[in-house]
Write an enzyme that holds these catalytic residues in place. Structure first.
Site, PDB file in Angstrom:
ATOM      1  N   ASP A  53       0.842  -1.205   0.000  1.00  0.00           N
ATOM      2  CA  ASP A  53       0.000   0.000   0.000  1.00  0.00           C
ATOM      3  C   ASP A  53       0.875   1.252   0.000  1.00  0.00           C
ATOM      4  OD1 ASP A  53       0.884  -0.206   2.594  1.00  0.00           O
ATOM      5  OD2 ASP A  53      -1.091  -0.109   3.532  1.00  0.00           O
ATOM      6  N   SER A  54       2.218   1.049   0.025  1.00  0.00           N
ATOM      7  CA  SER A  54       3.143   2.168  -0.206  1.00  0.00           C
ATOM      8  C   SER A  54       2.937   2.740  -1.609  1.00  0.00           C
ATOM      9  CB  SER A  54       4.594   1.719  -0.025  1.00  0.00           C
ATOM     10  OG  SER A  54       4.839   0.535  -0.751  1.00  0.00           O
ATOM     11  N   ASP A  92      -1.042  -6.093  -0.168  1.00  0.00           N
ATOM     12  CA  ASP A  92      -1.519  -5.464   1.080  1.00  0.00           C
ATOM     13  C   ASP A  92      -3.031  -5.273   1.064  1.00  0.00           C
ATOM     14  OD1 ASP A  92       0.468  -4.946   2.973  1.00  0.00           O
ATOM     15  OD2 ASP A  92       1.224  -3.207   1.872  1.00  0.00           O
ATOM     16  N   LYS A 122      -1.336  -9.413   2.783  1.00  0.00           N
ATOM     17  CA  LYS A 122      -0.629  -8.975   4.000  1.00  0.00           C
ATOM     18  C   LYS A 122      -1.549  -8.031   4.775  1.00  0.00           C
ATOM     19  CE  LYS A 122       3.137  -6.060   3.879  1.00  0.00           C
ATOM     20  NZ  LYS A 122       2.677  -4.865   4.618  1.00  0.00           N
ATOM     21  N   GLU A 124      -1.670  -5.519   8.524  1.00  0.00           N
ATOM     22  CA  GLU A 124      -0.918  -4.911   9.629  1.00  0.00           C
ATOM     23  C   GLU A 124      -1.661  -5.131  10.945  1.00  0.00           C
ATOM     24  OE1 GLU A 124      -0.081  -0.783   8.815  1.00  0.00           O
ATOM     25  OE2 GLU A 124       0.851  -1.241   6.883  1.00  0.00           O
ATOM     26  N   GLU A 191       8.926  -4.200  10.758  1.00  0.00           N
ATOM     27  CA  GLU A 191       9.412  -2.931  10.211  1.00  0.00           C
ATOM     28  C   GLU A 191       9.977  -2.033  11.307  1.00  0.00           C
ATOM     29  OE1 GLU A 191       6.717  -1.073   7.463  1.00  0.00           O
ATOM     30  OE2 GLU A 191       7.894   0.785   7.358  1.00  0.00           O
TER      31      GLU A 191
HETATM   32  O1  KIV Z   1       3.561  -1.148   1.707  1.00  0.00           O
HETATM   33  C1  KIV Z   1       4.754  -1.492   1.774  1.00  0.00           C
HETATM   34  O2  KIV Z   1       5.584  -1.161   0.918  1.00  0.00           O
HETATM   35  C2  KIV Z   1       5.168  -2.306   2.912  1.00  0.00           C
HETATM   36  C3  KIV Z   1       6.624  -2.533   3.091  1.00  0.00           C
HETATM   37  C4  KIV Z   1       7.258  -1.341   3.673  1.00  0.00           C
HETATM   38  C5  KIV Z   1       6.902  -3.757   3.888  1.00  0.00           C
HETATM   39  O3  KIV Z   1       4.364  -2.731   3.684  1.00  0.00           O
END
Ligand code: KIV
Length: 273
Positions: A53-54, A92, A122, A124, A191
């Site tokens: 989600d980055s 994500d 993934k 969080e 992280e």
């Molecule tokens: O969204 C992302 O890029 C991440 C990484 C920083 C692990 O979750």
């Protein structure tokens, strides 16, 4: 340049990752958001591509990861999936698509698997998402956990500083890592935490622990592709190793292109019909 890609695995599965941990083979992971970059990373032999989600930051220019939507994640994920032949793709679940309840979480995970063709998702968090993690895994979807500095909680943390330096937070992180493993997660991202804590979690847990700013003793490493390739010139945390300076190279190439057009150098005789 020769790499240490393990050709034994024609396709990387969650089982292959587990086997890598068991024989102390480090796991390589990068983010990707589009077809062209995912093609290069997969050809290079990366083990895992994370459609992070980055994307909210590096692709869309938002300050945080919070604004990206499930539809946007599915768009990025389906572009990546079309590119890959070997690696495992993790996607994500974006902020707001799973925190409500476990039914909402399962529906979001199913959309990512069905509409993007992803291999896993993934999420969080720890204890607070365990019910959702179990429900998603029981539906057959592999889940990767994410603890430590979890960017979807940035407004709760207030800063992007190193997490779990204090004993209470470190103990909570260890407890959550065990809960995620017991719930059936196939791996966990840690992280921005102290290296000693990363080492302890990786040695206590059976599943692979992938670090980003979690030191050298975890089972694998992940970086955001824009950071690793030097496209972001402002972002310089201690954990980042830049392998290229693409910002400068793309800037110079673009300036040269403009100059060539303005000076009537491009196109030349051989570049026209
Ligand atoms: O969204 C992302 O890029 C991440 C990484 C920083 C692990 O979750």
């Amino acid at each position: 340049m020769s790499t240490q890609v393990n050709k034994e695995f024609k396709k990387i599965t969650t089982h292959a990752l587990q086997a890598m941990k068991e024989r102390n083979e480090k796991i390589s992971m990068l983010t990707a958001y589009d077809f062209s970059m995912a093609t290069i990373f997969d050809d290079a032999g990366i083990d895992i591509l994370l459609v992070g989600d980055s994307a909210s930051n590096v692709m869309s220019g938002h300050e945080t990861t919070l604004p990206i939507t499930l539809d946007q994640m599915i768009y990025h994920a389906s572009s990546v999936i079309r590119a890959i032949k070997r690696c495992l793709v993790v996607v994500d679940l974006p902020f707001g698509s799973y925190q409500g309840n476990s039914k909402e979480a399962l529906n979001s995970a199913i959309r990512i698997m069905k509409e993007a063709g992803a291999h896993s998702i993934k999420m969080e968090g720890g204890e607070e998402i365990i019910e959702s993690v179990k429900r998603i895994i029981s539906a057959g979807v592999p889940v990767m956990g994410h603890l430590g500095l979890t960017p979807q909680s940035i407004y709760k943390f207030g800063t992007y500083n190193v997490r779990a330096k204090e004993e209470a937070e470190a103990n909570a992180l260890i407890k959550n890592a065990h809960l995620l493993q017991d719930a059936g997660c196939f791996a966990i991202v840690l992280e921005k935490i102290p290296a000693e804590l990363g080492k302890r979690v990786a040695s206590e847990l059976k599943i692979p622990i992938i670090g980003i700013g979690a030191g050298m003793h975890v089972d694998g490493q992940v970086l955001v592709m824009h950071d690793m390739l030097g496209i972001n010139k402002e972002f310089s945390p201690r954990f980042l190793r830049r392998y290229l300076n693409l910002y400068e190279q793309i800037l110079d190439a673009t300036k040269q292109y403009i100059t060539d057009i303005k000076s009537n150098d491009f196109p030349n005789e051989s570049e026209q019909y």
